[in-house]
Write an enzyme that holds these catalytic residues in place. Structure first.
Site, PDB file in Angstrom:
ATOM      1  CB  SER A 214     -10.900  -0.383 126.151  1.00  0.00           C
ATOM      2  OG  SER A 214     -10.175  -0.279 126.949  1.00  0.00           O
ATOM      3  CD  GLU A 339      -7.481  -7.620 126.217  1.00  0.00           C
ATOM      4  OE1 GLU A 339      -6.856  -6.607 125.916  1.00  0.00           O
ATOM      5  OE2 GLU A 339      -8.223  -7.993 125.573  1.00  0.00           O
ATOM      6  CG  HIS A 463      -6.558  -3.377 125.486  1.00  0.00           C
ATOM      7  ND1 HIS A 463      -7.603  -3.865 125.843  1.00  0.00           N
ATOM      8  CD2 HIS A 463      -6.997  -1.987 125.436  1.00  0.00           C
ATOM      9  CE1 HIS A 463      -8.444  -2.984 126.231  1.00  0.00           C
ATOM     10  NE2 HIS A 463      -7.985  -1.686 126.247  1.00  0.00           N
TER      11      HIS A 463
END
Length: 552
Positions: A214, A339, A463
Site C-alpha cells: 500500500s 483490492e 488489500h
C-alpha cells in the site's frame, strides 16, 4: 604461596567466566552510535531468533528538528535497551477514524536476525530485508509486521522502520523552506543506517531488498525512482500500490499546509514564519488537523503524502514519478484479486450505502481522489455520473452491487497505477520485472476486521491480505489450518527465492515470465489461485476501464 595464587587465579577465571556466560544470555551488538542489548523471539515454527527493537536511526524530530530533514542520531552512553519497541509516529489509529496515537519522537527501527556474526564460523553475510509499513502515509508502524514466517527456514536479517506520518511527515510550503517528503527522507536515513550498521547483525549491506504494501509499496517505488535512494538497496518488492497510483502523489500540499497554519493561529504568507510558528504548536494538534482534509469516512486516502519538490539542495522527488528513471534492479510487483473489497465493506457500514446514493456526486470525488484533479465542479459531477453509469448502470449502491463498488475502487486506486508502474519499470530497465495477482482467500481477511459476518473462506482476497501470509501481523489472526499454512510456505518461498536470486519461485521459473519491455505487448503476469496453483497469464489490459486514464 603458589597454591594460593593458583586457587585465586582459578577463582577469578571462574567468576569472569560466570559473568561472561550470564551476560551472553543478553545479546549485545555494537553499532556506530553505541552498544545495544536485545532479546529473543521465536518464529512461527519455534526457531529462536534475536530481536533488537526500538533502535534510534536519527535524532528525535522534535522542537527545532520538527519539519526538518532527519538529523544524524547522537551517540549514547551505556547500553541502549533494545528489548521494547520505540514509539509509533503520531498518526491516526487504524480502524478508529479519528483517535491520535504515537509520539513525535519516533524514528526507530527493529532488527531481527537468526544468528550474530560471532556464531557464523563461515563468516557469510546474510541477505537483508527492509519492510516499509503502509497506512496511507497517516497511520501504522514497523513493529506491526514481523519476520516470524520468513525466518522459519531462511537465514535473513529483517528490518522494519518507523517514519513520520501525515502533516508532520509530509507538509510542504512549496519552496526551499519546507520542501516536503520528510517521511520518505526518514526512510532514506534508515536505509543509510542499515548500510553502516547491518554487518553487526550479520547482514550484507550489498544485498538489501526493500518491501512494502500500500503506502509502503508507494514508498518502495518512490525509492526506486529517487536519486536520493540510489545505491541503498538491490531488489524491490512492491505490493498493492505504486508511485503511479493516484493517491501516492499528494496535490496542493503547500495550500493545505497554509490552511493548517491558519487553523493553528499561525501566519500564512511567509514560509519561514509558518514553519517557526507550527514548531511551537502541540504536535498532536497538528497531527489531528489531518482529518480536516478527509471530509467523509477517511477519504481521500492521502491528503498529505509524497510531493514533487520545487526547491532544495537535494530533492527526493525532483519531478513527477512518471518522468523519473528507475534504478536498474530486479523488481517483484503484486496486486490482490479484489483490492477494493475492504473499502467497499468499510463504506457499507452504518448506512453508508444510502449516504453514498444520496450524495454520490459529492462523495465520489473524495473516494476516488479526483477532487483536485478535476477542479471544475460541473465536470467533476459529470465524471461522477459517467463512472456510476459505467460500473452500476441504473442500479443503486447496495449489498447486491457491492462487488461493482469494489471493482471501481480496485481499478482506480490500485489496478491502473500498479500495472502501469510494472510496465514503466520493465520498459526502462534491463533487470527483470515480475508481476503476480494474489487470488487466495483463507480463513481470515482484512474484510473481517470491519465486518466479520460478510467474510467467509474463499470469498476474495483484498488489500493487505497477501502480506499476512509472508509477515506475521501483530494483533491479527494467526493461521492455524493446513491450507493457510501451506499458503504461508508458498508465499515465503516466492519472497525468499526472489530475495536470494532476483527471480521468484525458481522451481516454477517457466511460469514466472517477466513483464515485457515493449508496452505494445500483452501484459504478462502470474496468477496465484484459490487452489494454490500458478498460472501464467497474458491480457491486453489488467481489467482497468479505458476511460480511467482521463481522470488519473
Amino acid at each position: 604461596m603458589k597454591n594460593t595464587c593458583g586457587i585465586l587465579l582459578n577463582l577469578f577465571l571462574f567468576i569472569g567466566c560466570f559473568l561472561t556466560c550470564s551476560a551472553s544470555n543478553t545479546p549485545k551488538v555494537q553499532v556506530h552510535s553505541g552498544e545495544i542489548a536485545g532479546g529473543f523471539e521465536y518464529t512461527y515454527n519455534g526457531r529462536k531468533i534475536y530481536s533488537f527493537l526500538g533502535i534510534p536511526y536519527a535524532s528525535p524530530p522534535v522542537q527545532n528538528n520538527r519539519f526538518k530533514e532527519p538529523q544524524p542520531v547522537q551517540p549514547w552512553l551505556g547500553v541502549w535497551n533494545a528489548t521494547v519497541p520505540g514509539s509509533a509516529c503520531l498518526g491516526i489509529e487504524f480502524g478508529s477514524g479519528s483517535k491520535i496515537i504515537g509520539q513525535e519522537d519516533c524514528l526507530f527501527l527493529n532488527v531481527y536476525t537468526p544468528k550474530l556474526p560471532q556464531e557464523n564460523s563461515a563468516g557469510d553475510l546474510m541477505n537483508v530485508i527492509v519492510h516499509i509499513h503502509g497506512g496511507g502515509y497517516y497511520f501504522g508502524e514497523g513493529i506491526l509486521y514481523g519476520p516470524h514466517y520468513l525466518l522459519d527456514n531462511n537465514d535473513f536479517v529483517y528490518v522494519s522502520i518507523n517514519y513520520r506520518l501525515g502533516v508532520l511527515g509530509f507538509a510542504s510550503t512549496g519552496d526551499g523552506v519546507l520542501t516536503g517528503n520528510n517521511g520518505l527522507k526518514d526512510q532514506v536515513a534508515a536505509l543509510k543506517w542499515i548500510q553502516q550498521n547491518i554487518v553487526a547483525f550479520g547482514g550484507d549491506p550489498n544485498s538489501v531488498t526493500i518491501t512494502g504494501m500500500s503506502a509502503g509499496a508507494s514508498s518502495v517505488h518512490n525509492h526506486l525512482i529517487s536519486p536520493m535512494s540510489k545505491g541503498l538497496f538491490n531488489r524491490a518488492i512492491i505490493q498493492s500500490g505504486s508511485a503511479f497510483c493516484h493517491w501516492s502523489t499528494a496535490e496542493n500540499v503547500a495550500q493545505k499546509t497554509k490552511y493548517i497554519a491558519n487553523l493553528m493561529g499561525c501566519p500564512t504568507n511567509n514560509s519561514v514564519e509558518i514553519v517557526e510558528c507550527l514548531r511551537s504548536r502541540p504536535a498532536k494538534a497538528i497531527a489531528k488537523s489531518y482529518l480536516n482534509f478527509m471530509p467523509w469516512r477517511n477519504f481521500p486516502f492521502t491528503p498529505f503524502g509524497p510531493t514533487v519538490e520545487v526547491a532544495g539542495y537535494e530533492k527526493f522527488l525532483p519531478d513527477i514519478p512518471e518522468k523519473l528513471v528507475p534504478h536498474d534492479i530486479p523488481v517483484l510487483i503484486s496486486i490482490a484479486q479484489d483490492e477494493g473489497l475492504i473499502f467497499s465493506t468499510f463504506l457499507g457500514l452504518e448506512n453508508g450505502f444510502n449516504e453514498l446514493n444520496n450524495n454520490w456526486n459529492e462523495h465520489l470525488p473524495h473516494i476516488l481522489d479526483y477532487n483536485y484533479t478535476i477542479s471544475n465542479e460541473n465536470l467533476r459531477f459529470k465524471t461522477a455520473q459517467d463512472i456510476k453509469e459505467f460500473y452500476f448502470g441504473d442500479k443503486p449502491i447496495s449489498k447486491e452491487t457491492k462487488s461493482n463498488l469494489s471493482k471501481m475502487i480496485s481499478d482506480r486506486s490500485f489496478g491502473y497505477g500498479t500495472s502501469k508502474a510494472a510496465q514503466h519499470i520493465a520498459a526502462k530497465n534491463t533487470a527483470p520485472v515480475y508481476f503476480y495477482e494474489f487470488g487466495y482467500s483463507g480463513n481470515y481477511s482484512y474484510v473481517a476486521f470491519f465486518d466479520p459476518k460478510s467474510y467467509s473462506r474463499g470469498s476474495s482476497p483484498t488489500h493487505g491480505d497477501e502480506t499476512s501470509y509472508v509477515l506475521k501481523m501483530d494483533g491479527f489472526y494467526v493461521y492455524d489450518n493446513e491450507e493457510d499454512r501451506k499458503m504461508i510456505k508458498t508465499m515465503v518461498n516466492i519472497w525468499a527465492t526472489f530475495i536470494k536470486s532476483g527471480v521468484p519461485d525458481t522451481e516454477n521459473s517457466e511460469i514466472w515470465l517477466p513483464v515485457s519491455k515493449n508496452l505494445a505487448d500483452p501484459f504478462r503476469f502470474t496468477k496465484i489461485t484459490q487452489q494454490q496453483t500458478f498460472e501464467a497469464r497474458e491480457q491486453s489490459t489488467t481489467g482497468i476501464m479505458n476511460f480511467g486514464v482521463a481522470y488519473h
